[in-house]
Structure formats: structure tokens, C-alpha cells
Design a protein around this motif. Structure first.
Motif: not given
Length: 346
Positions: A125-128, A131-132, A152-160
Motif C-alpha cells: 500500500x505504501x508504494x501504491x 506513486x500516486x 522521488x524519495x528521501x532517507x527511507x532507510x527501512x524501505x530501501x
């Protein structure tokens, strides 16, 4: 007659050159070194314009606040006031010939939590949803107002680690946005005595996301020294072998490996130090000390300038953060720092 023909030919050549220049830049590729500032989320337009002039920058990183209630939340929305203010500022900056970087800025728990700790429960759900949000920013701001670069994204260490999802988002943005696309990874550390830190570094280095972007962005809060004050020479040496915790991290070499692997320029998308004692200890921590020290902050900036200014593979840097002054704005550059920064790439 021959003179008229010569004039016509000369005019056509000039027009061809102008067209060629415009064609080269039609995708908003910034060919000069980027000298940028990051605006704080609560920036004031008048102060931002003054800071831009004082620091003599050619680019501004404009944040759009993305409200997220907590570190594990899947709820997010674009802050309408932040969006409207950004549009007003971008119009002014474009009229002055300033390049624009647009950043969807995660504002978690009203700014009290770090995005490096953000770990939503439902990853799909996060990636969806992310993206929106990017799609809205592309349609409503980026393409409409001729933005040059999108982060497109900043410092999302736990999602990288979700490489395929990020690659999908890069492809999605590139298919809709006419400028350059980058992804901001956060700083890291390695220690000669810490095997896991080296394994984590190589995982980051080999992440497929960096093969997809136009250039590689790093939030450069590297921990250099445990001393409250350092000489510039000590800080220059520390960038080649950090002294904090006896790590002996070679920051310069580890950054260069990204360029070497992907043959893409490296951009310091956040370069900041609190104007405090121990600014080089935990550069990411605005409360690293209770003692103000604008000279130590300036020495940190000067060390980066000395080490990286002439490196061809460095695309540029962005100073964190300006646009609003106040006692709580510990990252705002001191007068000594402004003197150093204003002379960089100038």
C-alpha cells in the motif's frame, strides 16, 4: 546581394545554434555544477530569497510536505498549504533563472520523527500511495512549472531494500516527468572492526535503484570526529579516515565507489551541520550540544569544499537548511559558513 545572402546565412546559423542549445536542455538537464539550498519545511518566501542571494546558489530544493501520522502508518496526504506556497516560490525562482529540485518531503508525526525510522505496516500500500502522490506532484507542479529535477524519495532507510518497487517508481516518474530523476539515500558508516557495517554498505552499493536514476543523491551526514572542535585539516583527514569510535571509515573512497560502479555523478542532496560544538560528531543531530559554535560548522563545510570541490564526479551539493531563521534553526548556516559556501563554485 552577396552581403544580404551572407547576413541571411549568418542569421540562420545563429538560430540553429540557439535551437541546438534549447534542444540540448529541453529535458531540463542541468549541465553546470549544482549549488543548491534545501528549504526548511516552514520556510518563508522572503527569507528564502535573501538566503539564495547571500549564498549565491543556482538551484533550490523545494520541499512539499507529505503528512504521515506516525512511523508505522500507511496514511499520507499532501499538505495543501505547502503545495500552494511551493508553487508561488517556484514561479518567482523561475523568473530569476534559478533551477528547481522538487522533493516530496515525509513529515512524520508533525516533524517529530525521522524518516530514516519510517516503516509502514503495509508495504504494498505504501508504494501504491507514494506513486500516486508523486503523480499528483508531477501533474500539478513539476511539468506545469518546468521543474528541473525530482527527488522521488528521501532517507527511507527501512524501505530501501525493496529494490524492485523503487525501480518501478523511477520508471513510472521518468515516463511522466520531463526532467531528471534521482533518489536520496541516507549516510552510512563502516568500521574496520564491524563486519556487519561493511556488509550493509555493500548491500547499499549494489542496490538496483542506483542503476535507474539519472544521478545518485546522498544525504551526507557522515560522522567524522568525536572532538567538540577540529581544525579544517583534521576534518579533511577524517573524510579519508574517520576518527570517531576508531572506525577509520574512508568516506571519500566509499562515495567514489558509487560513481565507479554506475558511472553516474554523485550529488550531496543534503549537506548540513548544526552550528554547535561536536558538529562533526553527529551532523544529523540538531541538538548534539548546548554550546553554539558557528566556526566549527564553517570548518566542516570548508573540509567538504576542499575535498570535493574539484572532483569531476561530484555533481554538486545542497545546504541544509535555509529559508527561516530562529533559535531552533540549528542547521541554518552561521556567518562564517555563509562566507565559505558563497565562494563554492563561484
Amino acid at each position: 546581394m552577396r552581403k544580404k545572402i551572407l547576413i541571411i546565412i549568418t542569421s540562420l546559423v545563429i538560430l540553429s545554434v540557439i535551437f541546438a542549445i534549447k534542444s540540448t536542455n529541453k529535458n531540463n538537464t542541468i549541465t553546470e555544477k549544482i549549488k543548491s539550498v534545501n528549504l526548511s519545511t516552514d520556510y518563508e518566501i522572503e527569507q528564502a530569497l535573501k538566503d539564495i542571494d547571500d549564498l549565491k546558489v543556482n538551484t533550490v530544493n523545494v520541499p512539499i510536505v507529505i503528512e504521515i501520522p506516525d512511523l508505522d502508518s500507511n496514511n499520507m496526504k499532501i499538505n495543501s498549504y505547502s503545495k500552494e506556497k511551493a508553487i508561488r516560490l517556484i514561479k518567482i525562482l523561475k523568473s530569476k533563472g534559478i533551477n528547481i529540485i522538487l522533493e516530496a518531503y515525509p513529515w512524520i508525526a508533525n516533524g517529530s520523527k525521522y524518516e530514516t525510522d519510517y516503516n509502514p505496516v503495509n508495504k504494498e500500500k505504501f508504494f501504491e500511495d507514494w506513486k500516486n502522490i508523486l503523480n499528483i506532484l508531477i501533474k500539478d507542479i513539476a511539468n506545469k512549472y518546468d521543474v528541473d529535477i525530482m527527488i522521488i524519495a528521501s532517507n527511507f532507510s527501512k524501505l530501501e531494500m525493496y529494490e524492485d518497487n523503487w525501480c518501478d517508481i523511477v520508471n513510472f516518474v521518468k515516463g511522466r516527468f520531463k526532467g531528471e530523476v534521482t533518489y536520496k539515500t541516507t549516510w552510512w558508516y563502516t568500521a574496520s572492526w564491524d563486519r556487519k557495517s561493511n556488509e550493509d554498505y555493500y548491500k547499499k552499493l549494489n542496490n538496483k535503484i542506483f542503476s535507474k536514476v539519472d544521478f545518485i543523491s546522498i544525504a551526507a551526514y557522515f560522522e567524522l570526529s568525536d572532538k567538540k572542535e577540529n581544525t579544517v585539516k583534521e576534518l579533511v583527514n577524517a573524510l579519508n579516515s574517520t576518527t570517531i569510535y576508531n572506525r577509520n571509515q574512508n568516506v571519500v573512497e566509499e562515495i567514489y565507489r558509487f560513481y565507479e560502479k554506475y558511472n553516474k555523478p554523485i550529488y550531496f542532496a543534503e549537506l548540513g551541520f548544526p552550528k554547535k560544538d561536536n558538529a562533526a560528531t553527529h551532523p544529523w543531530n540538531s541538538e548534539v550540544s548546548n554550546v553554539e559554535n558557528g566556526k566549527e560548522q564553517a570548518r566542516c563545510f570548508n573540509a567538504y569544499k576542499i575535498v570535493f570541490e574539484d572532483k569531476d564526479y561530484i555533481k554538486g551539493f545542497s545546504i541544509f537548511a535555509v529559508g527561516k531563521k530562529g533559535k531552533d534553526k540549528n542547521f541554518y548556516p552561521s556567518k562564517e559558513s555563509i562566507e565559505i559556501i558563497s565562494k563554492w563554485y563561484y
